[in-house]
Design a protein around this motif. Structure first.
Motif, PDB file in Angstrom:
ATOM      1  N   THR A 247       0.827  -1.206   0.000  1.00 58.18           N
ATOM      2  CA  THR A 247       0.000   0.000   0.000  1.00 58.18           C
ATOM      3  C   THR A 247       0.862   1.257   0.000  1.00 58.18           C
ATOM      4  O   THR A 247       1.855   1.335   0.721  1.00 58.18           O
ATOM      5  N   ASP A 248       0.447   2.208  -0.795  1.00 53.25           N
ATOM      6  CA  ASP A 248       1.085   3.522  -0.809  1.00 53.25           C
ATOM      7  C   ASP A 248       0.702   4.219   0.493  1.00 53.25           C
ATOM      8  O   ASP A 248      -0.441   4.614   0.668  1.00 53.25           O
ATOM      9  N   GLN A 249       1.643   4.343   1.396  1.00 53.09           N
ATOM     10  CA  GLN A 249       1.323   4.885   2.718  1.00 53.09           C
ATOM     11  C   GLN A 249       1.012   6.373   2.690  1.00 53.09           C
ATOM     12  O   GLN A 249       0.552   6.925   3.678  1.00 53.09           O
ATOM     13  N   SER A 250       1.213   7.027   1.549  1.00 50.62           N
ATOM     14  CA  SER A 250       0.784   8.422   1.446  1.00 50.62           C
ATOM     15  C   SER A 250      -0.699   8.502   1.083  1.00 50.62           C
ATOM     16  O   SER A 250      -1.290   9.574   1.102  1.00 50.62           O
ATOM     17  N   ASP A 251      -1.293   7.362   0.749  1.00 51.50           N
ATOM     18  CA  ASP A 251      -2.705   7.294   0.364  1.00 51.50           C
ATOM     19  C   ASP A 251      -3.559   6.920   1.575  1.00 51.50           C
ATOM     20  O   ASP A 251      -4.262   5.915   1.573  1.00 51.50           O
TER      21      ASP A 251
ATOM     22  N   ASN B 203      -2.301   1.507  10.843  1.00 53.14           N
ATOM     23  CA  ASN B 203      -1.224   0.543  11.081  1.00 53.14           C
ATOM     24  C   ASN B 203      -1.065  -0.459   9.940  1.00 53.14           C
ATOM     25  O   ASN B 203      -0.312  -1.408  10.062  1.00 53.14           O
ATOM     26  N   TRP B 204      -1.795  -0.267   8.860  1.00 53.44           N
ATOM     27  CA  TRP B 204      -1.657  -1.067   7.651  1.00 53.44           C
ATOM     28  C   TRP B 204      -1.844  -2.555   7.906  1.00 53.44           C
ATOM     29  O   TRP B 204      -1.147  -3.392   7.355  1.00 53.44           O
ATOM     30  N   LEU B 205      -2.811  -2.883   8.786  1.00 51.08           N
ATOM     31  CA  LEU B 205      -3.085  -4.278   9.112  1.00 51.08           C
ATOM     32  C   LEU B 205      -4.346  -4.758   8.418  1.00 51.08           C
ATOM     33  O   LEU B 205      -5.352  -4.049   8.361  1.00 51.08           O
ATOM     34  N   GLY B 206      -4.286  -5.972   7.912  1.00 49.03           N
ATOM     35  CA  GLY B 206      -5.441  -6.629   7.327  1.00 49.03           C
ATOM     36  C   GLY B 206      -5.761  -7.885   8.116  1.00 49.03           C
ATOM     37  O   GLY B 206      -4.884  -8.479   8.746  1.00 49.03           O
ATOM     38  N   VAL B 207      -7.020  -8.282   8.066  1.00 46.98           N
ATOM     39  CA  VAL B 207      -7.470  -9.523   8.692  1.00 46.98           C
ATOM     40  C   VAL B 207      -8.292 -10.261   7.650  1.00 46.98           C
ATOM     41  O   VAL B 207      -9.194  -9.686   7.041  1.00 46.98           O
ATOM     42  N   SER B 208      -7.983 -11.514   7.433  1.00 49.05           N
ATOM     43  CA  SER B 208      -8.699 -12.312   6.453  1.00 49.05           C
ATOM     44  C   SER B 208      -9.069 -13.651   7.066  1.00 49.05           C
ATOM     45  O   SER B 208      -8.266 -14.259   7.779  1.00 49.05           O
ATOM     46  N   ARG B 209     -10.263 -14.089   6.786  1.00 50.91           N
ATOM     47  CA  ARG B 209     -10.710 -15.418   7.202  1.00 50.91           C
ATOM     48  C   ARG B 209     -10.723 -16.258   5.936  1.00 50.91           C
ATOM     49  O   ARG B 209     -11.371 -15.910   4.962  1.00 50.91           O
ATOM     50  N   CYS B 210      -9.972 -17.353   5.927  1.00 51.76           N
ATOM     51  CA  CYS B 210      -9.874 -18.164   4.718  1.00 51.76           C
ATOM     52  C   CYS B 210      -9.990 -19.647   5.047  1.00 51.76           C
ATOM     53  O   CYS B 210      -9.870 -20.062   6.195  1.00 51.76           O
ATOM     54  N   ARG B 211     -10.228 -20.408   3.990  1.00 46.04           N
ATOM     55  CA  ARG B 211     -10.365 -21.869   4.123  1.00 46.04           C
ATOM     56  C   ARG B 211      -8.971 -22.491   4.220  1.00 46.04           C
ATOM     57  O   ARG B 211      -8.073 -22.158   3.432  1.00 46.04           O
TER      58      ARG B 211
ATOM     59  N   ASP C 255       0.960 -12.522  -2.964  1.00 49.61           N
ATOM     60  CA  ASP C 255       2.267 -13.164  -2.871  1.00 49.61           C
ATOM     61  C   ASP C 255       3.267 -12.219  -2.206  1.00 49.61           C
ATOM     62  O   ASP C 255       3.377 -11.049  -2.577  1.00 49.61           O
ATOM     63  N   GLY C 256       3.974 -12.718  -1.204  1.00 50.33           N
ATOM     64  CA  GLY C 256       4.977 -11.919  -0.502  1.00 50.33           C
ATOM     65  C   GLY C 256       4.457 -11.189   0.729  1.00 50.33           C
ATOM     66  O   GLY C 256       5.237 -10.590   1.468  1.00 50.33           O
ATOM     67  N   THR C 257       3.157 -11.223   0.975  1.00 48.17           N
ATOM     68  CA  THR C 257       2.582 -10.509   2.117  1.00 48.17           C
ATOM     69  C   THR C 257       3.143 -11.033   3.435  1.00 48.17           C
ATOM     70  O   THR C 257       3.113 -12.245   3.680  1.00 48.17           O
ATOM     71  N   PRO C 258       3.630 -10.153   4.308  1.00 52.94           N
ATOM     72  CA  PRO C 258       4.071 -10.573   5.642  1.00 52.94           C
ATOM     73  C   PRO C 258       2.850 -10.916   6.515  1.00 52.94           C
ATOM     74  O   PRO C 258       1.914 -10.133   6.620  1.00 52.94           O
ATOM     75  N   VAL C 259       2.893 -12.100   7.106  1.00 49.65           N
ATOM     76  CA  VAL C 259       1.817 -12.563   7.991  1.00 49.65           C
ATOM     77  C   VAL C 259       2.280 -12.372   9.429  1.00 49.65           C
ATOM     78  O   VAL C 259       3.345 -12.839   9.822  1.00 49.65           O
ATOM     79  N   LEU C 260       1.466 -11.676  10.206  1.00 49.13           N
ATOM     80  CA  LEU C 260       1.820 -11.345  11.584  1.00 49.13           C
ATOM     81  C   LEU C 260       1.264 -12.334  12.595  1.00 49.13           C
ATOM     82  O   LEU C 260       1.836 -12.513  13.667  1.00 49.13           O
ATOM     83  N   ASP C 261       0.145 -12.976  12.269  1.00 45.37           N
ATOM     84  CA  ASP C 261      -0.429 -13.966  13.171  1.00 45.37           C
ATOM     85  C   ASP C 261      -1.400 -14.851  12.410  1.00 45.37           C
ATOM     86  O   ASP C 261      -1.964 -14.444  11.388  1.00 45.37           O
ATOM     87  N   ILE C 262      -1.579 -16.063  12.911  1.00 48.05           N
ATOM     88  CA  ILE C 262      -2.482 -17.054  12.342  1.00 48.05           C
ATOM     89  C   ILE C 262      -3.269 -17.648  13.496  1.00 48.05           C
ATOM     90  O   ILE C 262      -2.680 -18.059  14.503  1.00 48.05           O
ATOM     91  N   LYS C 263      -4.587 -17.667  13.351  1.00 44.66           N
ATOM     92  CA  LYS C 263      -5.430 -18.214  14.415  1.00 44.66           C
ATOM     93  C   LYS C 263      -6.473 -19.131  13.801  1.00 44.66           C
ATOM     94  O   LYS C 263      -6.998 -18.840  12.726  1.00 44.66           O
ATOM     95  N   PRO C 264      -6.819 -20.231  14.471  1.00 41.43           N
ATOM     96  CA  PRO C 264      -7.917 -21.055  13.966  1.00 41.43           C
ATOM     97  C   PRO C 264      -9.224 -20.305  14.150  1.00 41.43           C
ATOM     98  O   PRO C 264      -9.369 -19.510  15.086  1.00 41.43           O
ATOM     99  N   TRP C 265     -10.154 -20.529  13.235  1.00 36.62           N
ATOM    100  CA  TRP C 265     -11.479 -19.914  13.369  1.00 36.62           C
ATOM    101  C   TRP C 265     -12.332 -20.813  14.254  1.00 36.62           C
ATOM    102  O   TRP C 265     -12.564 -21.983  13.942  1.00 36.62           O
ATOM    103  N   PHE C 266     -12.755 -20.268  15.373  1.00 33.42           N
ATOM    104  CA  PHE C 266     -13.680 -20.947  16.282  1.00 33.42           C
ATOM    105  C   PHE C 266     -15.064 -20.377  16.001  1.00 33.42           C
ATOM    106  O   PHE C 266     -15.257 -19.161  16.091  1.00 33.42           O
ATOM    107  N   THR C 267     -16.028 -21.228  15.695  1.00 35.21           N
ATOM    108  CA  THR C 267     -17.387 -20.721  15.461  1.00 35.21           C
ATOM    109  C   THR C 267     -17.917 -19.999  16.697  1.00 35.21           C
ATOM    110  O   THR C 267     -18.708 -19.069  16.582  1.00 35.21           O
ATOM    111  N   ASP C 268     -17.431 -20.394  17.865  1.00 36.56           N
ATOM    112  CA  ASP C 268     -17.884 -19.754  19.107  1.00 36.56           C
ATOM    113  C   ASP C 268     -17.467 -18.289  19.205  1.00 36.56           C
ATOM    114  O   ASP C 268     -18.011 -17.543  20.006  1.00 36.56           O
ATOM    115  N   PHE C 269     -16.480 -17.878  18.399  1.00 34.43           N
ATOM    116  CA  PHE C 269     -16.071 -16.477  18.380  1.00 34.43           C
ATOM    117  C   PHE C 269     -16.812 -15.675  17.314  1.00 34.43           C
ATOM    118  O   PHE C 269     -16.546 -14.499  17.125  1.00 34.43           O
ATOM    119  N   GLY C 270     -17.708 -16.342  16.583  1.00 31.82           N
ATOM    120  CA  GLY C 270     -18.509 -15.623  15.600  1.00 31.82           C
ATOM    121  C   GLY C 270     -19.461 -14.668  16.315  1.00 31.82           C
ATOM    122  O   GLY C 270     -19.578 -14.676  17.541  1.00 31.82           O
TER     123      GLY C 270
END
Length: 160
Positions: free
Chosen positions: A63-67, A96-104, A122-137
């Protein structure tokens, strides 16, 4: 408290999949999240294969951080949609230029997580990985305005 800084280090990187961030057609996109932090070994993924989905926290590194738009604006600059503030959007223009994605999660192969519908490139730095718990929906009724549904009509449509 706003002067406190936080240092984050990627635990993984996205390998393959899309190479350019775009607004739509992420459906069916397959990639690998390769855990490459030397502190993490094969035990870090033990049991993860029992989950169908994961949540991925990542850095919008292209991302262009000036945008950066902190004021209210219409999503995708569409004047038919109402103006909304930065916290009513989910796009890459974030303080803080953070994204969150829920994927299969398709497969766990050692430190390689094979995923589908991850909207990171491709190349995106991943900061954390968590399992999806339906109970947190969401609990209780869920509601949102009409514009996100209109905007996301093709978001997870297959890439043509």
């Amino acid at each position: 408290m706003t002067d406190q800084s936080i240092t984050l280090h990627p635990v993984a990187h996205v390998i393959g999949g899309r190479v350019e961030p775009t607004d739509d057609y992420w459906g069916g996109t397959q990639a690998i999240i390769r855990i490459d932090d030397p502190r993490l070994g094969p035990d870090s993924t033990k049991g993860l294969e029992d989950f169908s989905h994961i949540e991925v926290v990542f850095h919008f590194h292209l991302t262009d951080q000036s945008d950066l738009h902190l004021g209210a604006r219409s999503a995708r600059n569409n004047p038919d949609w109402p103006e909304a503030g930065v916290f009513a959007h989910r796009n890459m223009r974030r303080l803080n230029w953070l994204g969150v994605s829920r994927c299969r999660l398709l497969k766990v192969d050692g430190l390689d997580l094979h995923v589908e519908d991850l909207d990171a490139v491709d190349g995106t730095p991943v900061l954390d990985i968590k399992p999806w718990f339906t109970d947190f929906g969401p609990r209780g009724p869920v509601h949102q305005p009409a514009w996100p549904t209109e905007m996301l009509t093709n978001y997870f449509a297959p890439h043509s």
